[in-house]
Design a protein around this motif. Structure first.
Motif, mmCIF file in Angstrom:
data_model
loop_
_atom_site.group_PDB
_atom_site.id
_atom_site.type_symbol
_atom_site.label_atom_id
_atom_site.label_comp_id
_atom_site.label_asym_id
_atom_site.label_seq_id
_atom_site.Cartn_x
_atom_site.Cartn_y
_atom_site.Cartn_z
ATOM 1 N N ALA A 100 10.014 -4.312 -90.818
ATOM 2 C CA ALA A 100 9.379 -5.335 -91.637
ATOM 3 C C ALA A 100 8.379 -4.695 -92.594
ATOM 4 N N GLY A 101 8.444 -5.101 -93.863
ATOM 5 C CA GLY A 101 7.527 -4.590 -94.872
ATOM 6 C C GLY A 101 8.070 -3.406 -95.644
ATOM 7 N N ASP A 102 9.125 -2.748 -95.157
ATOM 8 C CA ASP A 102 9.717 -1.652 -95.901
ATOM 9 C C ASP A 102 10.397 -2.185 -97.142
ATOM 10 N N ASP A 103 10.258 -1.461 -98.249
ATOM 11 C CA ASP A 103 10.867 -1.886 -99.505
ATOM 12 C C ASP A 103 11.762 -0.768 -100.020
ATOM 13 N N PRO A 104 13.073 -0.905 -99.879
ATOM 14 C CA PRO A 104 13.964 0.173 -100.284
ATOM 15 C C PRO A 104 14.242 0.223 -101.775
ATOM 16 N N LEU A 105 13.680 -0.711 -102.562
ATOM 17 C CA LEU A 105 13.937 -0.722 -103.999
ATOM 18 C C LEU A 105 13.254 0.472 -104.654
ATOM 19 N N ARG A 106 14.003 1.196 -105.480
ATOM 20 C CA ARG A 106 13.454 2.351 -106.186
ATOM 21 C C ARG A 106 13.326 2.006 -107.661
ATOM 22 N N ILE A 107 12.122 2.148 -108.170
ATOM 23 C CA ILE A 107 11.850 1.809 -109.567
ATOM 24 C C ILE A 107 11.542 3.095 -110.327
ATOM 25 N N ASN A 108 12.253 3.315 -111.401
ATOM 26 C CA ASN A 108 12.012 4.467 -112.258
ATOM 27 C C ASN A 108 11.588 3.960 -113.628
#
Length: 313
Positions: free
Chosen positions: A186-194
């Motif tokens: 819970a709370g992990d965010d796998p989205l990668r923003i470049n």
């Protein structure tokens, strides 16, 4: 040729010390075994885990699982600490050893989970007909014969599964969400923003999902003291962010992105590229890129920043 014995240049005790010294060991990796019915979505599950930075091995013979875990503990197989292994009937006779291998892992103190993917016979038949490939166990028989044989082989493993997902009514995005929810804390965010800055005169980045134009801000290029500097220098950064509307734009743009990024997560889009452009990609776009990245990091996102055209002028 001389018969003299070559002088001993290495202390005799070193080989014994080397033999008695254990190689450094890493902590036991988190192990997830992906198995289940052919056509139920094992490949999609493996792809989701790769996007979450798991070390994924597909079509692994069961006997190799113990060796692979040992390699990871000694830092040989990439040093990753999360291993997902797809083990299924494609390995033919090797698959029958899975139960014995799993028992051996427990006895060795290695913890693991089993992710089992299933679907109804009707759905599996339809999927095989769609891709026009035979079931790996059907031989000269029908697809249903192969499915029945596979269910018999997997019956015991299915009862031992820690995570069971029925994909009969799921599309690929829904399956991805369920797999991610099963393995992500819970709370992990796998989205990668470049975020990448660029100059419009050199063209828009081809991989941009969003393009931001900051040419509405006054160009520091026309200030002789700032011309030779870049948006990474404090003087330029302070000048750009001090311009009327600059910080307001950064704050509002970061806020506007919030529902977009949440939507990307929901739709299983794992990578986002935001391109911030000015005329030459040296001053305004670089400073604004860093400012937007700081706002997004404050929101808990993982962000990297690059400057594509810095140094071209």
């Amino acid at each position: 040729m001389s018969d003299e014995v070559s002088p001993i240049t290495v202390p005799s005790g070193i080989p014994a010390l080397e033999a008695a010294t254990e190689a450094p060991r890493l902590p036991a990796p988190q192990v997830l075994i992906i198995t289940g019915m052919s056509g139920a979505g094992r490949s999609r599950a493996a792809a989701v885990l790769e996007d979450l930075d798991w070390y994924v091995v597909d079509n692994l013979p069961a006997q190799m699982l113990t060796h692979l875990i040992g390699m990871m503990r000694h830092g040989v197989a990439g040093g990753g600490q999360r291993l997902a292994a797809v083990v299924d009937v494609r390995t033919r006779e090797f698959f029958s050893d899975l139960a014995q291998v799993l028992s051996g892992l427990r006895e060795s103190g290695i913890d693991y989970q089993i992710l089992f993917l299933d679907a109804s016979d009707e759905v599996l038949v339809r999927r095989f007909e769609t891709v026009r490939r035979p079931h790996p166990l059907q031989g000269d028989g029908r697809v249903l014969d192969g499915i029945a044989a596979e269910r018999a082989l997997l019956a015991v493993t299915r009862t031992r599964a820690d995570i069971l997902i029925d994909t009969s009514e799921l599309n690929v995005h829904e399956l991805g969400r369920q797999v991610r929810a099963a393995v992500t804390a819970a709370g992990d965010d796998p989205l990668r923003i470049n975020i990448v800055s660029f100059g419009f005169k050199y063209g828009i980045p081809l991989d941009a999902d969003h393009v931001v134009d900051v040419r509405f801000l006054t160009n520091p290029y026309w200030i002789s003291e700032l011309r030779h500097l870049s948006g990474r220098d404090a003087a330029v950064r302070d000048y750009v962010l001090g311009l009327p509307g600059a910080l307001q734009f950064v704050d509002r743009y970061a806020s506007a992105l919030e529902p977009v990024l949440n939507g990307y997560l929901h739709e299983e889009k794992r990578y986002v590229t935001i391109a911030v452009g000015c005329t030459g990609g040296k001053h305004r776009s670089v400073a604004i890129s860093e400012a937007i990245a700081a706002r997004l990091r404050d929101q808990g996102h993982r962000v990297t920043v690059g400057a594509r055209d810095l140094g071209k002028e």
